[in-house]
Design an enzyme around this catalytic site. Sequence first.
Site, short mmCIF file in Angstrom:
data_model
loop_
_atom_site.label_atom_id
_atom_site.label_comp_id
_atom_site.label_asym_id
_atom_site.label_seq_id
_atom_site.Cartn_x
_atom_site.Cartn_y
_atom_site.Cartn_z
NE ARG A 184 -4.14 1.76 1.06
CZ ARG A 184 -5.14 2.09 0.25
NH1 ARG A 184 -5.14 1.74 -1.01
NH2 ARG A 184 -6.18 2.77 0.71
N GLY A 215 -14.03 0.13 -4.61
CA GLY A 215 -14.02 0.99 -3.41
C GLY A 215 -14.72 0.30 -2.26
CB SER A 270 -7.26 -0.26 1.57
OG SER A 270 -7.71 -0.95 0.42
CB THR A 290 -9.35 -0.85 -7.13
OG1 THR A 290 -9.31 0.34 -6.35
CG2 THR A 290 -8.44 -1.88 -6.55
N1 GLY Z 1 -8.52 3.06 -3.05
C1 GLY Z 1 -9.45 2.03 -2.84
C2 GLY Z 1 -9.13 1.17 -1.68
O1 GLY Z 1 -7.99 1.12 -1.28
O2 GLY Z 1 -9.98 0.52 -1.14
#
Ligand code: GLY
Length: 555
Positions: A91, A457, A435, A364
């Site tokens: 991340r 998301g 996240s 994503t």
């Molecule tokens: N940016 C989307 C997530 O990390 O869940």
Amino acid sequence: MTKTILSLLFITTISMAQTGLVTQKAMVVSAREEASKIGSDIMLHGGNAFDAMVATELALAVAYPYAGNLGGGGFMVYRKANGKTGSLDYREKAPLAATKNMYLDENGNVIPGKSTESAFAVGIPGTIAGMFEVHKKFGSLPIAILLKPVIALAEKGVVVTENQWKQINDHKAAIVRLSGDQTLFAKDYKVGDIIKYPALAETLKRISKNGRDEFYKGETAKKLVAYLQQKGGIITLKDLSKYQAIWRKPITFKYRNLQIVSMAPPSSGGICLAQILKMIEPFEVAKLGHNSPKYIQLLTEAERRSYADRNFYLGDPDFVKIPQTQLLDPEYLKQRMSDFTFEKATKSADIAKGKITFSESNETTHYSIVDSKGNAVAATTTLNGAFGSKLYCDELGFFLNNEMDDFSSKPGTTNSYGLVGAEANAIAPQKRMLSSMTPTIVEKNGKLLMVLGTPGGSTIITSVLQTILNVTEFNMTMQNAVDAPRFHHQWLPDDISFEPKRFPEETTETLIQKGYKINEKNWPIIGKVDAILVLPEGRREAGADHRGDDKACGF
Ligand code: GLY
């Protein structure tokens, strides 16, 4: 068309058992055929699932720049053929110069766009560190061999599909605003055009030759920092050189006769998936009927309670103490559902705890891999928003993330996705933002059963949840499980989102009568699941989501 005909059509659509690609040995399912093929070919030529992961992830940066990336980050959950499981956190992190209130004006209000479309929005990218970490621990082929087909793809170019054409056009104005009118994506592409990525090919060649340090300390690092600083960003060479991907203990729990392995914080995916499944476990889920009003109610109420916890308690475990044991305690979860009744909706206001903001975007991408020995990889990777911050570094050939927007910019306000977060996810230098990414592996009777994940998301967790239930409670094929209509609830806003036009009116009417608010508008896509099911005799069945260009390749 009458209501009855619509319902009949709906039932016919979901009752036709359709399998995805079935292969004997190995498989990759990802957002683009080009990436799946590269990963599959790596395994065909002797590489394992981890080698295939490195190649697939970087091929997505070429073939799927909407979310595939060098300038973002992600999470990976694995299960080795010998049953050992683990996970990698690559991340993004907040830069050293980040501050808690960096997105607020002098009156304490969020400055629109600062955490989403600016160089300020960029978190320190983790993808290249992640790939080298995986390769160091589990790789069997040299990095140069893994990157060769990716570099070739970048040089040869990738065809613009209808979906990609739409993605580019939907975001072109913002890309041009951020990256200038000479940027690669400023051109007027048509469906069927080929986009070549020579700058990205050169960056990948340097990484192939010089290794991980090329991205974090070398020429690429210097060019990246110069680019970001010229755009007003705060990432420094020190930030890049300090970045490390981290091996983390995954969240592992039982649901009936299944063992489920998913991502731990800083992703909320594993904890929420565990909470929701544990909350619904005492009910006879299959008997409720797939996507029946009662089934939707049960999942909704468990989701409501879990997301309320998520938004209050979860953040980067290296910075905040997360009451993980308590959140997963069976007694606690039983208590949490004690006021649930099929008679009427619970109000989110009665569940609510903290009220602090964080935001998440749904752009994503996820890929699933199983190799011929049975090693399995579930990886979800992101730039956060569509094309991230919309900053495309033409010299290096990739987009930069806007992952800083996944932090709570300001307590007490909702974000564009209506999510409400907490102090646990406040910004701090070097911290990772919360996240929802939920790369997940399911075992049954000690054997690999399923590998899955999705973008989306806040809807990621509930899409993974429904796909697992579709297979294990409702006996669907992997492809049918992925294709089945999905719904979503996230505590706030207090409504159930449905995939538009995919649920019979009787269902939504029954729920309205019980006090639920229905939203069939806001989410054009709830998840885009790419999954693999291991069939009883060992073959692999793909579920490649028809909602995108997703495709399985294997042998
Ligand atoms: N940016 C989307 C997530 O990390 O869940």
